[in-house]
Design a protein around this motif. Sequence first.
Motif: not given
Length: 167
Positions: A82, A84-86, A94, A98, A116, A119-120, A122, A128
């Motif tokens: 659950s 994720t980077m906002r 983030y 994490y 994970t 995937v979290g 952006l 990423r």
Amino acid sequence: MYNGRTDLVEHVSHFNQRMVVHSKNETLMCMVFLSSMGPVAMRWFDDLRAGSISSFKELTRAFGSLFIMCSRVPRPLDSLLSMTMREGKTLKMYSDRYWKMFNKIDGDFDNVAIRTFKVGLLAEHGLRKLLTGKPIDNVRQLIDHIDKYKRVEEDQQLDKGKVKVVF
């Protein structure tokens, strides 16, 4: 110092590790353990009935029964899913969230942590893209990459805040 809010099992474990060379001296163990108690735990100790504790094991058992509500409950592995980077938040924000969650999970899940975390991020984040193009093998490498990108992010923030002076 045990403050009544942190994990008591962890506190006792750290204490035992520091005192391992004196573990056969029950009196010393009890006396030194008292010095590791903060005000809340010390009030509990002061209220003990005289002679009610006869060993270090009894002391830690009584201590544990009172402060058991502070013990750390491990988080399930799927808690990472659950994370994720906002939008509009920094990599540092983030990353801090994490790893705080990751440290609450018991077990060795480096491969899951790497996937994970990636995937979290952006979809358009440079880290990423790097992790997708050049997969890594361990959490240490992930942390190294995160640190590099955080430094770039911090530099960009500093550059935004600079005022150009023209003479």
